[in-house]
Design a protein around this motif. Structure first.
Motif, mmCIF file in Angstrom:
data_model
loop_
_atom_site.group_PDB
_atom_site.id
_atom_site.type_symbol
_atom_site.label_atom_id
_atom_site.label_comp_id
_atom_site.label_asym_id
_atom_site.label_seq_id
_atom_site.Cartn_x
_atom_site.Cartn_y
_atom_site.Cartn_z
ATOM 1 N N MET A 179 -2.846 -2.982 7.734
ATOM 2 C CA MET A 179 -2.608 -2.963 6.295
ATOM 3 C C MET A 179 -3.877 -2.546 5.548
ATOM 4 O O MET A 179 -3.818 -1.811 4.554
ATOM 5 N N GLU B 161 8.021 -4.986 10.532
ATOM 6 C CA GLU B 161 6.902 -5.839 10.127
ATOM 7 C C GLU B 161 6.278 -6.516 11.340
ATOM 8 O O GLU B 161 5.051 -6.680 11.425
ATOM 9 N N THR C 2 0.722 -3.939 -4.508
ATOM 10 C CA THR C 2 -0.008 -5.072 -3.937
ATOM 11 C C THR C 2 -1.416 -4.670 -3.549
ATOM 12 O O THR C 2 -2.372 -5.424 -3.763
ATOM 13 N N TRP C 3 -1.567 -3.470 -3.001
ATOM 14 C CA TRP C 3 -2.866 -3.035 -2.502
ATOM 15 C C TRP C 3 -3.785 -2.513 -3.597
ATOM 16 O O TRP C 3 -4.932 -2.939 -3.717
ATOM 17 N N GLN D 267 6.704 0.324 -1.538
ATOM 18 C CA GLN D 267 6.764 -1.071 -1.122
ATOM 19 C C GLN D 267 5.417 -1.787 -1.089
ATOM 20 O O GLN D 267 5.392 -3.017 -1.117
ATOM 21 N N TYR D 268 4.314 -1.048 -1.032
ATOM 22 C CA TYR D 268 3.036 -1.711 -0.813
ATOM 23 C C TYR D 268 1.959 -1.394 -1.857
ATOM 24 O O TYR D 268 1.039 -2.174 -2.053
ATOM 25 N N TYR E 185 0.674 -13.855 5.832
ATOM 26 C CA TYR E 185 1.978 -13.224 5.623
ATOM 27 C C TYR E 185 3.090 -14.236 5.910
ATOM 28 O O TYR E 185 3.388 -14.531 7.072
ATOM 29 N N LYS F 11 -4.291 0.657 3.082
ATOM 30 C CA LYS F 11 -4.765 0.469 1.705
ATOM 31 C C LYS F 11 -5.918 1.426 1.401
ATOM 32 O O LYS F 11 -5.958 2.053 0.337
#
Length: 547
Positions: A299, A179, A339-340, A335-336, A82, A303
């Motif tokens: 995370m 974060e 990506t996941w 937001q995620y 990250y 996911k």
């Protein structure tokens, strides 16, 4: 609360800085200010490490023998994975712009709840083990040794952060404390240091598809109870479908809306609205949870839990997904998710079958927020309302952190409320929209044992509501988050007694004029609507006159 502290006592916060340096001020575990440790069964069910019986009050936390190696290896991996983590570790100049923006610092006066100092808890370890200056200069470079006391300090304060991101609004460098908290919790999770009220919902959701561990028959039964109340209020029989293949839309909402008041009234609002539209939709008893407590552990777990929604959408063959009023569900999705698990190319770009509006913001996720969907309906005059049914309510609106700062949904819920209520009053601009104050109980802190922490953290929000209560007679606090609907009632009882809590779609359903409905005399809470008593008196007088 441990000592039944009154609001008058709790508001007297000592903001004087400790005489000793923060590194020399040990953490003090106080009852009412922390959550219980997770039961081992919850960790075992999802394959998390180091399951065992332990308590934060114990001196020995039963850490793995190689705990230090685990922590430093995890930090190294995340610094590489990250980029934001390394940037946030390096760029803070400790200007203090965020210091007084955290609701937990405002409510506790504890300097380690200043976002800048909460980040320093982990940044000091970063400097010691991952920077040349820290290795050579030690404390003079802001570095310190990693000890068990440091781990306890991390746990105590990273679970006194609701990841609300208010501090990031004011940071001139854009450092996101949420974060940093997420990374800190993720590392602690590798040692088996998780709270019970996060571990339980995560395990339930992994096994049963929802945080409460409701079986499919329990979900359908709960909804049937709501349908009975709707029929009593409106005279209309609603027959939703479950797990129906070929439906156009999959509807997903947090399980809290199906289980406890006042969330159930919001669910009744969904049912009434979607029935009135004749929408071709279905519920799922398997992807029966929009929320994502995995987001508060790691995370990877977030996911895993997010994926069930899309797996179910694929199984049922729907075109797109409509999502209910939830907080962290929408931050994860917005937001995620891409990506996941994304993009969700097996579905279509969402288009309202009622108005023809194309929701381009959901082009990739294929998931539309119900407030966007409903606001669009109102804009195109597709719904009929009688706002006077809400005239007994003076309403203000709480911007839920994740949908506000994490998604930018500010105007849609207000647009809905203003169309279904005659009496709407805003809180001050420094406590709304992107500057909104947190409920103080998010990110898995909505337990019973940490009630003092919750009341302290919720003090700024409570005071903001109290001001509009005193000025405008506000008696209802609307929101679009299931956790808010669960935790704001006790907060209001404490800081602004007399203010109730509701979801936005409860207000909408109260005012919604449905085709074929009987004369409405009750709101969704089975309480008399304004003017009903007068109508009854008129009827009685007419009967007496006829005699």
């Amino acid at each position: 609360m441990a000592k039944e502290t009154t609001p008058e006592e709790l508001v007297n916060v000592d903001y004087e800085a400790p005489k000793k340096d923060w590194t020399e001020t040990p953490v003090e575990f106080r009852e009412g200010m922390y959550c219980y440790g997770s039961r081992p069964v919850y960790l075992q069910e999802v394959g998390f490490p180091n399951p065992r019986e332990w308590s934060p009050a114990d001196e020995d936390w039963k850490l793995p023998e190689n705990w230090k190696e685990i922590v430093l290896t995890a930090m190294e991996e995340r610094l590489s994975k990250y980029r934001s983590f390394r940037v946030f570790m390096d760029i803070c100049v400790r200007c203090g712009a965020c210091a007084d923006k955290c609701h937990f610092y405002i409510g506790s006066g504890d300097p380690k709840n200043m976002p800048v100092l909460r980040a320093e808890l982990i940044r000091s370890i970063y400097r010691k083990y991952f920077t040349i200056g820290g290795k050579l200069l030690g404390k003079r470079a802001g570095a310190r040794e990693l000890t068990e006391d440091v781990i306890k300090e991390w746990w105590y304060y990273f679970y006194q952060c609701t990841e609300c991101r208010r501090c990031s609004v004011f940071c001139p460098y854009g450092i996101d404390q949420a974060e940093i908290t997420m990374i800190g919790r993720e590392i602690l999770n590798l040692l088996g240091l998780q709270t019970d009220w996060i571990g339980g919902p995560v395990a339930n959701c992994y096994k049963k598809g929802n945080h409460l561990g409701l079986e499919p028959h329990a979900i359908t039964s709960n909804i049937e109870y709501l349908l009975d109340d709707i029929e009593e209020i409106t005279g209309i029989t609603i027959e939703p479908s479950f797990n129906r293949k070929g439906a156009e839309i999959l509807f997903v909402t947090p399980s809290g809306d199906l289980f406890g008041d006042p969330g159930t009234y919001t669910a009744m609002g969904y049912l009434m609205l979607l029935h009135e539209l004749g929408l071709d939709y279905t519920w799922s008893t398997y992807a029966s949870e929009g929320g994502n407590f995995g987001f508060f552990t790691s995370m990877e777990m977030a996911k895993r839990l997010n994926y069930k929604i899309y797996a179910e959408a694929k199984r049922l063959g729907v075109k797109w997904i409509l999502g209910g009023e939830c907080g962290h569900m929408w931050r994860v999705l917005n937001q995620y998710m891409d990506t996941w698990n994304g993009p969700a190319d097996f579905m279509e770009e969402p288009v309202s079958p009622i108005t023809g509006t194309k929701f381009e913001n959901a082009k990739s996720t294929k998931m539309v927020h119900i407030c966007e969907f409903t606001a669009d309906l109102i804009k195109h005059n597709k719904l009929k309302f009688d706002p006077s049914r809400n005239d007994h309510l003076n309403v203000t609106f709480h911007d839920s952190c994740n949908t506000a700062r994490g998604m930018g949904i500010f105007d849609e819920p207000r647009f809905i409320i203003k169309n279904v209520c005659n009496n709407f009053f805003e809180m001050s601009s420094d406590a709304t929209r992107e500057k909104t104050f947190c409920c103080g109980s998010g990110s898995g802190l909505n337990a019973g044992e940490n009630i003092e922490l919750r009341m302290r953290g919720g003090m700024p929000r409570g005071h903001a509501v109290k001001r509009v209560q005193e000025k405008y007679g506000v008696n209802m606090l609307a929101n679009i988050c299931a956790i808010d609907r669960a935790v704001l009632p006790p907060l209001m009882d404490y800081w602004a007694p007399g203010v109730d809590v509701c979801g936005t779609h409860e207000l909408l359903a109260n005012a919604l004029v449905m085709k074929g409905e009987i004369k409405r005399t009750q709101d969704l809470r089975l309480e008399d609507l304004p003017g009903v008593e007068d109508d009854d008196d008129d009827d009685d007088n007419n009967e007496e006159g006829g005699e």
